[in-house]
Motif scaffolding. Structure first.
Motif, short mmCIF file in Angstrom:
data_model
loop_
_atom_site.label_atom_id
_atom_site.label_comp_id
_atom_site.label_asym_id
_atom_site.label_seq_id
_atom_site.Cartn_x
_atom_site.Cartn_y
_atom_site.Cartn_z
N LEU B 292 0.77 -1.15 0.07
CA LEU B 292 0.21 -0.13 0.06
C LEU B 292 0.87 1.13 0.07
CD1 LEU B 292 -2.91 0.87 0.47
CD2 LEU B 292 -2.32 1.15 2.99
N GLN B 293 0.53 2.12 -0.71
CA GLN B 293 1.66 3.32 -0.95
C GLN B 293 0.45 4.44 -0.56
OE1 GLN B 293 4.73 4.21 -3.79
NE2 GLN B 293 3.68 6.22 -4.50
N SER B 294 0.71 5.46 0.20
CA SER B 294 -0.15 6.41 0.67
C SER B 294 0.57 7.76 0.80
CB SER B 294 -0.91 6.07 1.93
OG SER B 294 -0.09 5.97 2.88
N LYS B 301 5.55 10.48 1.47
CA LYS B 301 4.85 9.12 1.20
C LYS B 301 4.93 8.24 2.32
CE LYS B 301 6.46 7.98 -2.59
NZ LYS B 301 6.86 7.29 -3.89
N ASP B 302 4.12 7.31 2.33
CA ASP B 302 4.28 6.17 3.27
C ASP B 302 4.00 5.02 2.36
OD1 ASP B 302 4.37 7.77 5.46
OD2 ASP B 302 2.44 7.31 6.00
#
Lengths: 400, 400
Positions: B292-294, B301-302
């Protein structure tokens, strides 16, 4: 130098012993030798597998029994390869199929027919120690077979012959071949050398540390065997074609209390009676050893002979069942007998040796019940209680 | 009819179980069928052999480990042949070498390349039950190999394919494939049928009774598998290419708590950062699952992803060691997560199913942390404590 080293089940019975054997083989390897190791199954593993099988089938097929038993040596050789690897020496384990140890199809008692040496030579060229399963083979249909009693010794000798090894060392729990069983004759001494033929007589008489078949194979291919201890670094005994020393001497005294005596008394003195008796026994697969025919009372004959103790009951029953009552008066049987033998190639040309033995036993107050001889052996049957006394008397007489 | 029957180690763990399996196979044989039986090593034998090896060498060579382990199945098959023989039915045991089960040389994880069927067909023609060692093979140099986890299932499927068997039955300790683990979802039901693809997803998620490789092989060769219990005579579950019923439905719910979550927080928003992270992990052989990239705070970014629990420490250390500190602000790790999945070929054309699952979890007060999907699967990451609740909620939603 290419050396074949065979270790029995006791020598690989646990982790410490496996490491000990590994170290011993590595010593030889580090001298620059090519080392081939033959192993039996660990300790009691074969017995345990047999017990497991009999629990499932009291009468298992020999084909499947061999399939089961061959796992025993495969376990030993793979663990040994791991042990050597842990000591920093490259090793590879091979079972009968990987070696290509071709045998006859007689399950549980197969004979080696041919060994392909390519794989072993290839691994040796890569400077690996090669560890081979003893006791087992494969037949022409890829079925596993086993070689019967003393099978791992036979594997070692056959490999030594096929690989033209410079030495074949049989490691055991004694440090060589003795002039007599040290537990029975305290004066027993270890022999430096012994001939194949003497060793064969010793083995037949139950005194040998090697099984007959391996000695026969060694004799056939001229493989010099060394019998030595896996626990000490003693020199051991060399078994070979001829020995230089003690030409007129006896190499050993053997005692065997696994003997029983049968006497068929009062037989009609007509031709063919001996044949009838031994024919009955042959049909029951009873092996007859010493035979004595004597004149009894009323012009009738007595025939006495010895069999192994466990075959006594079968033998007596066979005679009672198949021999007409009118042929004889009585059958007597006794387990209270034992065989005492002297063995030595010196016997071949010195007839006085047998007489010296009989005299020594006479002086020791041992009664001789039967006598049989071969070119290099004199055996007497005595009462079981006299066996040890007779062995010591003979041993002393010949100053062994 | 030619039937291949595979029994695992538990099914042959002692004498009574061996006799039980023998009787079961003989029933089939007496109907006139040709029966080929594939067996694993007895009970804990493989574990015991591994322990024995590690005692001698903590890091044994894979070649020698395979040499050691193959004795396990050879013991099972020979005892089984004896058991059948004791029940009056002719049987023959064959190991990988005798079957000619050719594999690659990748010890401990070999692939089957080719099976010679001559020997097996020949024995079947003689009306014998043929008992084959599972899990093992031989490479082109005659070395033993093993097939890795679930290897005996693979052996059975490969044999069924090579022999053009009419059925391939995998006997296990459960009586089929369930819509969910009955220990976690009390409403779970046994499926009559399931497709290869569904079974593969179930296996990957840790819910399968069959190992992936055997299912892939069955799919490739179109071998219909039957998963059934060795303890009951229940019908079991058929695994095949397509199933007729429940086209719009879900075939199962799987839960997997062997998952851990890593979050790399506050990553600079420059190109190639995701590549750098996953490249570091790939070099350490860490398998990354859900990603998951958020968008985080301050335009950074995380990136979050899951790994297997046992690979968590290696993964975190690799990231800390090889990723420059300036690339990210913080690495967070947690083992307190679990994956819950719904699987079914019905998902393929019905996008509403995923939404129904999310809604069901929402109503059950389960927080969804990540989502991933395949054509026939929807997986969500939840807190570990919510796993069973989530499984039950999904199971109920789709009325399985």
């Amino acid at each position: 130098m290419l050396v074949v080293k065979k270790f029995g089940g006791t020598s690989v019975g646990n982790k410490d012993r496996i490491m000990n054997v590994a170290k011993r083989c590595i010593e030889d390897y580090k001298k620059g030798n090519d080392v081939v190791v033959v192993l039996s199954a660990m300790g009691k593993m074969t017995d345990e597998l047999i017990a497991k099988a009999k629990e499932i089938n009291p009468n298992p097929s020999r084909r499947e029994m061999d399939m089961l038993l061959t796992t025993g040596e495969q376990t030993s050789v793979s663990l040994m390869a791991m042990a050597m690897d842990s000591l920093g020496v490259p090793a590879v384990s091979l079972n009968a199929f990987q070696v290509a140890m071709h045998t006859t199809s007689v399950y549980s008692n197969a004979r080696i027919k041919r060994i392909d040496t390519d794989r072993i030579m290839n691994e040796l060229e890569q400077r690996k120690i090669v560890i081979v399963t003893g006791f087992q083979g494969v037949d022409q249909f890829d079925n596993y077979t086993t070689l019967g009693r003393g099978g791992s010794d036979t594997t070692a000798v056959a490999l030594a012959a096929a690989l033209h090894a410079d030495a074949c060392e049989i490691y055991t729990d004694v440090d060589g071949v003795y002039t007599a069983d040290p537990r029975k004759v305290s004066e027993a001494k270890k022999l430096n050398e012994i001939t194949y033929d003497e060793m064969l007589e010793m083995a037949t008489l139950g005194a040998g540390v090697l099984h007959n078949r391996s000695v026969e194979l060694a004799k056939k291919h001229g493989v010099a065997l060394v019998v030595r201890s896996s626990l000490t670094t003693e020199e051991g005994t060399v078994v070979k074609e001829s020995v230089k020393s003690r030409d007129n001497e006896i190499s050993g005294v053997a005692g065997d209390d696994d003997a029983a005596r049968i006497a068929v008394m009062g037989i009609e003195d007509t031709p063919g009676m001996a044949f009838k008796i031994f024919n009955v026994l042959a049909k029951k697969n009873v092996n007859v050893d010493m035979i004595l025919q004597s004149v009894g009372h009323n012009d009738k004959k007595d025939i006495s002979f010895t069999v192994k103790e466990e075959e006594l009951d079968i033998a007596v029953k066979a005679l009672e069942d198949y021999l007409p009552d009118s042929y004889y008066e009585e059958i007597k049987a006794s387990k209270e007998v034992a065989k005492v033998s002297i063995i030595g190639k010196g016997l071949l040309n010195h007839y006085g040796m047998a007489a010296r033995m009989f005299n020594a036993l006479y002086k020791a107050d041992v009664n001789i019940r039967m006598i049989s001889t071969s070119e290099i052996r004199v055996t007497v049957l005595v009462n079981q209680e006299d066996m040890v006394k007779a062995m010591n008397a003979a041993h002393e007489e010949f100053e062994m």
